[in-house]
Every structure is written in structure tokens, then in C-alpha cells.
Design an enzyme around this catalytic site. Structure first.
Site, PDB file in Angstrom:
ATOM      1  N   GLY A  56      27.069  27.199  35.063  1.00  0.00           N
ATOM      2  CA  GLY A  56      27.436  27.343  33.665  1.00  0.00           C
ATOM      3  C   GLY A  56      26.572  28.395  32.994  1.00  0.00           C
ATOM      4  N   CYS A  83      23.487  26.022  40.755  1.00  0.00           N
ATOM      5  CA  CYS A  83      23.009  26.905  39.689  1.00  0.00           C
ATOM      6  C   CYS A  83      22.640  26.090  38.448  1.00  0.00           C
ATOM      7  CB  CYS A  83      24.055  27.978  39.398  1.00  0.00           C
ATOM      8  SG  CYS A  83      23.373  29.436  38.572  1.00  0.00           S
ATOM      9  N   TYR A  84      23.403  26.184  37.368  1.00  0.00           N
ATOM     10  CA  TYR A  84      23.095  25.379  36.185  1.00  0.00           C
ATOM     11  C   TYR A  84      23.042  23.898  36.558  1.00  0.00           C
ATOM     12  CZ  TYR A  84      23.532  23.133  31.611  1.00  0.00           C
ATOM     13  OH  TYR A  84      23.329  22.333  30.494  1.00  0.00           O
ATOM     14  N   HIS A 173      25.230  30.298  44.610  1.00  0.00           N
ATOM     15  CA  HIS A 173      26.613  29.803  44.629  1.00  0.00           C
ATOM     16  C   HIS A 173      27.148  29.772  46.067  1.00  0.00           C
ATOM     17  CE1 HIS A 173      27.385  29.698  40.279  1.00  0.00           C
ATOM     18  NE2 HIS A 173      26.520  30.699  40.223  1.00  0.00           N
ATOM     19  N   GLU A 175      29.844  28.506  47.042  1.00  0.00           N
ATOM     20  CA  GLU A 175      31.312  28.508  47.067  1.00  0.00           C
ATOM     21  C   GLU A 175      31.912  29.900  47.162  1.00  0.00           C
ATOM     22  OE1 GLU A 175      30.197  28.428  42.632  1.00  0.00           O
ATOM     23  OE2 GLU A 175      29.378  27.793  44.558  1.00  0.00           O
ATOM     24  N   SER A 227      61.765  33.280  39.629  1.00  0.00           N
ATOM     25  CA  SER A 227      61.578  34.735  39.617  1.00  0.00           C
ATOM     26  C   SER A 227      61.823  35.356  40.982  1.00  0.00           C
ATOM     27  CB  SER A 227      60.154  35.066  39.159  1.00  0.00           C
ATOM     28  OG  SER A 227      59.215  34.709  40.167  1.00  0.00           O
ATOM     29  N   GLY A 228      61.703  34.550  42.039  1.00  0.00           N
ATOM     30  CA  GLY A 228      61.797  35.096  43.390  1.00  0.00           C
ATOM     31  C   GLY A 228      60.452  35.324  44.018  1.00  0.00           C
ATOM     32  N   GLY A 229      59.365  35.187  43.237  1.00  0.00           N
ATOM     33  CA  GLY A 229      58.026  35.301  43.783  1.00  0.00           C
ATOM     34  C   GLY A 229      57.623  34.039  44.531  1.00  0.00           C
ATOM     35  N   VAL A 230      56.469  34.088  45.176  1.00  0.00           N
ATOM     36  CA  VAL A 230      56.007  32.964  45.990  1.00  0.00           C
ATOM     37  C   VAL A 230      55.818  31.709  45.142  1.00  0.00           C
ATOM     38  CG1 VAL A 230      54.170  32.125  47.507  1.00  0.00           C
ATOM     39  CG2 VAL A 230      54.883  34.524  47.614  1.00  0.00           C
ATOM     40  N   ASP A 231      55.167  31.848  43.996  1.00  0.00           N
ATOM     41  CA  ASP A 231      54.810  30.679  43.198  1.00  0.00           C
ATOM     42  C   ASP A 231      56.035  29.930  42.687  1.00  0.00           C
ATOM     43  OD1 ASP A 231      52.259  31.670  43.618  1.00  0.00           O
ATOM     44  OD2 ASP A 231      52.193  32.689  41.682  1.00  0.00           O
ATOM     45  N   SER A 232      56.940  30.647  42.053  1.00  0.00           N
ATOM     46  CA  SER A 232      58.116  29.958  41.515  1.00  0.00           C
ATOM     47  C   SER A 232      59.017  29.447  42.629  1.00  0.00           C
ATOM     48  CB  SER A 232      58.903  30.884  40.582  1.00  0.00           C
ATOM     49  OG  SER A 232      59.503  31.946  41.285  1.00  0.00           O
ATOM     50  N   SER A 233      59.040  30.139  43.767  1.00  0.00           N
ATOM     51  CA  SER A 233      59.863  29.698  44.890  1.00  0.00           C
ATOM     52  C   SER A 233      59.329  28.402  45.493  1.00  0.00           C
ATOM     53  CB  SER A 233      59.934  30.787  45.961  1.00  0.00           C
ATOM     54  OG  SER A 233      60.579  31.943  45.476  1.00  0.00           O
ATOM     55  N   LYS A 374      46.470  30.819  45.603  1.00  0.00           N
ATOM     56  CA  LYS A 374      47.612  31.450  46.258  1.00  0.00           C
ATOM     57  C   LYS A 374      47.741  31.054  47.729  1.00  0.00           C
ATOM     58  CE  LYS A 374      49.898  34.351  44.692  1.00  0.00           C
ATOM     59  NZ  LYS A 374      51.203  34.343  43.968  1.00  0.00           N
TER      60      LYS A 374
END
Length: 530
Positions: A56, A83-84, A173, A175, A227-233, A374
Site C-alpha cells: 500500500g 511490503c506495507y 513483492h 507476486e 463483441s467477438g473478443g475473447v472476454d465477451s465470447s 486474461k
């Protein structure tokens, strides 16, 4: 998550909070992110096997800095502070945290770090390596019962541990990819300290999400703009599995898509019993973009035209499926991060529709991918049986070619860019680089270049090729595309695309020698040409 072990991430305002959760899930342990103010009662009810404090921007000794309930350390649950979070643990348990000085412990970026591998956190790992530091404070005194288990040349308290109670703190960090073996340190915390079973997978996420969607929707009806993109598909496939023909997908073919993409998207969803409405709106979108050259003006015009398109088809949706109860979106975590920025309205202006049509009187928005990155969305897509062609499709934001053509957008330019982009993608695949380069596309620039073709002087637009490598689409590095591949792409585009064009818009392809891109920075990209 039902019937699975849980690791809880408490968010103290760090930029990597969801990235920590993602790293935990990579090790097959379910993880949730909660605000630092989460009550002890709620934490007990969640029954976590471990708790991770994020980083943070604050200093723990400031009066208004975020704090957790000290009773958390009495739960008997292992805690890892990052960290924080590390400094908060030290501060809460009786240590002393002060502002670091340049010559003592103020560290940023890649730092050589030395580890005590007798500590469970570093079990089986090298005794030294690079860690990613980002701290301006220093643990001048560690709490009683803690040992120093890592140090750097400037900081003797790079990591602390009270192994008896299962409390660990690191000033860096683990991660982020910049920290060598950072993911393995988190794995050690999960398995060596928290005794995780590794009982969560993307298949479990799919099943639990389907169940949750069914319970929420009931006999209601859902609308998704596909939309045809990966996410919406992937979101559409998940909803299709959950509610079938209660789902209506509206696929607007706006004329700014890649070659053959509209037909491919329509074919991909023919296997499900859903209502798929395809609207061919190329003329309307190109008309809305006529005369516009500013990128932000084009984005806004595209977003506004989407609304006009939805309004036009409202009656058709009403006649076919009736009243819509829920609106679904393919939002993923990088979108959430963007929407949290002060200038989010600019960043996502093509999605910010500024009000929805009257026929969409929905109860709630459903965002089943909101917590995924993603690469996790792609995993889920495969779990749902989507084709590799669709799941591994290059990310293609809503404006599509609209943001890959600088200057005014015309149908002629779109057709030329479609053909050039198709050649680029085909040759990358032929070279076996399509799995290594995570995003690559062509851009028709508004930069004019002088050249000679067929003994005649030309003065035409240049085409740029862009490629980056990334795993989470939060940060990226330029792709090292071999020059022989760039040469083949260049020759094919100059010969094949120009032959098809009604006039010579493109006369050369400029190989991109270097692209450095990080969507968390401004400006988003720098390009060096060669």
C-alpha cells in the site's frame, strides 16, 4: 467458494492486490480479496487457511494509515505481509517502523537479496536472487519472536519470520515477475506454512460460476453485447451453459472488425441454444466516424453509435425474447483497474455508453469474469469447449480498427488494414510465434513516406507492425520478432495488399525494432523505428 480451502488477501491499497490473488490461484488454491476493514467475525466465517496482507502507499506510523484489527493475529491463522503489509505486522506486534534514508534502507526496483533457506518461506530455493523492492520505510526494530530471514546490502530486514506462529513479512513483492522465485515463495507459504491441499482449478471456477448464475437469474432473461473478443465470447459461453436460451447475445458487426471475424464469431456460437442477433452496421458506424481524426472523438463516436444501434434493435429484442432482466458484460480484472483510475472515462470511453436504451430495464449487471486475468479467461474458455481459434484470438478492443487507423477512417482504409493484419497474423502463426507473442496487430498510420514503385515516385501512408509479450495484460514487453519473419510479412503486404487496393494507400511496411508498452504508465507506448 464452497468446499474449498480459502486464502484471504486483505487489501491495503496496493496496486498488486489482485495479482497476489492470481498467483495464489496459479497454485490451485482458491483466493478472495477483501478490504482491510473486513471484520474479525467475517474473517472467522470465511475460515481461511492463510491471510496475506497487500502492499500500500501509506506509512504505518501515520495516524490515518489503514490498519487491521489486532485480534486478527490471535486467530491462529498464518499471515504473510507484503511490503506495507510486512511493516503493518511489525508495527502492530511491537516493532518499530520509521522513514528510511537514502543510505540505509530506501529501495526501489530490482535488488540483490540474500535468503535464509532454513526458513519455510525460502525452502528449496537459491540463497540469493533478485527481488522487486518498492519501499520508503524501514523496520528499525522487529517484534519479539521474529527472526531476520533475508537481507540486502542496504536493508537488514528484507524479510522477517516468526515460524512458531506462522507469521512472515517481506519488504519486496514476490507476486511480480521481476522477483526471482517469487511465485515459489508464495507456494511455500501456501503448502509449507498453510498446508494447502491444492483443491481448486479453473474447472471448479466454471462449475461454481454456472451454479451461481443459475441461482441469480432463475427464470429471468439476460442480454450480452457480444463483441467477438475473447472476454465477451467466454462470458457468452459461460452464460450459455448456465441459462441456455434465456440468453440473448447481440453481435454488432460494425465494419471495424478483422478479416472474416464476423462469420467466425457467429459460427462459434451455433452449438448453443441461445438467441444470437447479428446486426450488420458497417455503413452506420463509418458514417458516424466520417471526418473525425482525434482518437478520443472516434472512441466516443463508436460508443454513441453502439447505443443508437441498440435503440434501433430494441423492438426486435422485445418481439423475440421479451423483457430483459439482467445485463451481462465480459469485464475482466484489467478493465476493473482501468475503471478505478481518475481518467477512466477517457481510457474506457468506447465502453462508457452514458445511459442504456429504455428497453434494457435490468435488475443487475452480471460480470462472471470480473476477478480473472486474461490468461485465466483463456483457460476458462477451453474448459467451456470454445475453439482454440476463438480462445487464443488476439485481444481486439471495442473500437477495433477504429483505433488502429490514425487519422480519418474510411472503408478503403479498413479493407486495406484488414488484409494487411491478416497477413501479419498468418505469418506469425506460420513462424510458430503465435503462442509466444501475446498481442500483435497492424496499424495504418497517418504518417506519409516518400518511395518509388514501378519507376514512379509515391507519397503514401506507412503501415506499422506491433507485437508484445505479456501474461496478464497488465504489463508487457516488446516482442523480438525475427527480421526474416518481418521481411516475409513486409513483402507479402506490399505485393498482395497493394494489388487489391483501389488506390495505393500503403507503399511500405516499417519493421518495428522496439516497442515498450505498459498500460499502467503514461504515455502507454514508445516506439523506436529502424
Amino acid at each position: 467458494m464452497e468446499n474449498h480451502q480459502l486464502v484471504l488477501v486483505l487489501d491495503f491499497g496496493g496496486q498488486y492486490n489482485q495479482l497476489i490473488a492470481r498467483r495464489v490461484r496459479e497454485h490451485n488454491v482458491y483466493c478472495e480479496v477483501k478490504p482491510y476493514k473486513t471484520s474479525i467475525e467475517e474473517i472467522k466465517a470465511l475460515n481461511p487457511i492463510g491471510i496475506i496482507f497487500t502492499g500500500g502507499p501509506n506509512s504505518v506510523y501515520e495516524e490515518k494509515s489503514p490498519k487491521c484489527d489486532p485480534a486478527l493475529f490471535e486467530l491462529g491463522v498464518p499471515v504473510l505481509g507484503i511490503c506495507y503489509g510486512c511493516q503493518l505486522m511489525a508495527h502492530t506486534l511491537g516493532g518499530e517502523v520509521t522513514a528510511a534514508q537514502e543510505d540505509t534502507a530506501r529501495e526501489y526496483g530490482k535488488t540483490e537479496t540474500f535468503y535464509n533457506t532454513d526458513c519455510k518461506l525460502f525452502k528449496g530455493l537459491p540463497e540469493q536472487g533478485i527481488s522487486w523492492m518498492s519501499h520508503g520505510d524501514y523496520m528499525a526494530k522487529v517484534p519479539e519472536g521474529f527472526d531476520l530471514v533475508a537481507h540486502t546490502d542496504m536493508c537488514p530486514t528484507a524479510a522477517i519470520a516468526d515460524e512458531k506462529r506462522g507469521f512472515y513479512g517481506v519488504q519486496y513483492h514476490p507476486e511480480v515477475n521481476h522477483t526471482e522465485n517469487g511465485s515459489l515463495m508464495l507456494k511455500n507459504f501456501l503448502y509449507e506454512v498453510c498446508h494447502a491441499k491444492g483443491d481448486w482449478t479453473m474447472g471448479d471456477y466454471k462449475n461454481s460460476s454456472i451454479k451461481a448464475i443459475r441461482e441469480k437469474v432463475g427464470d429471468g432473461k439476460v442480454l450480452l453485447a457480444l463483441s467477438g473478443g475473447v472476454d465477451s465470447s467466454v462470458a457468452a459461453a459461460l452464460l450459455a451453459e448456465a441459462v441456455g436460451n434465456q440468453l440473448t447475445c447481440v453481435f454488432v458487426d460494425h465494419g471495424l472488425m478483422r478479416k472474416n471475424e464476423g462469420d467466425e464469431v457467429e459460427a462459434a456460437f451455433s452449438k448453443w441454444d441461445i438467441n444470437l442477433i447479428r446486426m450488420n452496421e458497417e455503413d452506420a458506424f463509418l458514417g458516424a466516424l466520417k471526418g473525425l481524426t482525434d482518437p478520443e472523438d472516434k472512441r466516443k463516436a463508436i460508443g454513441a453509435q453502439f447505443i443508437r444501434t441498440f435503440e434501433k434493435m430494441g423492438k426486435q429484442i422485445g418481439e423475440q425474447v421479451g423483457k430483459i432482466d439482467y445485463l451481462a458484460q465480459g469485464t475482466i480484472y484489467p478493465d476493473v483497474i482501468e475503471s478505478g483510475k481518475d481518467d477512466a472515462a477517457v481510457i474506457k470511453s468506447h465502453h462508457n455508453v452514458g445511459g442504456l436504451p429504455d428497453f434494457v430495464d435490468f435488475k443487475e449487471i452480471i460480470e462472471p469474469l470480473r476477478m480473472l486475468f486474461k490468461d485465466e479467461v483463456r483457460q476458462l474458455g477451453f474448459e467451456l469447449g470454445l475453439s482454440e481459434q476463438l480462445v487464443m484470438r488476439q485481444p481486439f478492443p471495442g473500437p477495433g480498427l477504429g483505433i488502429r487507423i490514425t487519422g480519418e477512417i474510411t472503408k478503403e482504409k479498413c479493407d486495406i488494414l484488414r488484409e494487411a493484419d491478416a497477413i501479419f497474423r498468418e505469418e506469425i502463426a506460420n513462424a510458430g510465434l503465435d503462442k509466444e507473442i501475446n498481442q500483435y496487430f497492424a496499424v495504418l498510420t497517418n504518417t506519409r513516406t516518400v518511395g518509388v514503385m514501378g519507376d514512379s515516385r509515391t507519397y503514401d501512408y506507412a503501415l506499422a507492425l506491433r507485437g508484445v509479450t505479456t501474461s496478464d495484460f497488465m504489463t508487457a514487453d516488446w516482442a523480438r520478432i525475427p527480421y526474416d519473419v518481418l521481411d516475409r510479412i513486409s513483402v507479402r503486404i506490399v505485393n498482395e495488399v497493394l494489388d487489391k487496393a483501389s488506390s495505393r494507400i500503403v507503399n511500405e511496411v516499417v519493421g518495428v525494432n522496439r516497442i515498450v508498452y505498459d498500460i499502467t504508465s503514461k504515455p502507454p507506448a514508445t516506439i523506436e523505428w529502424e
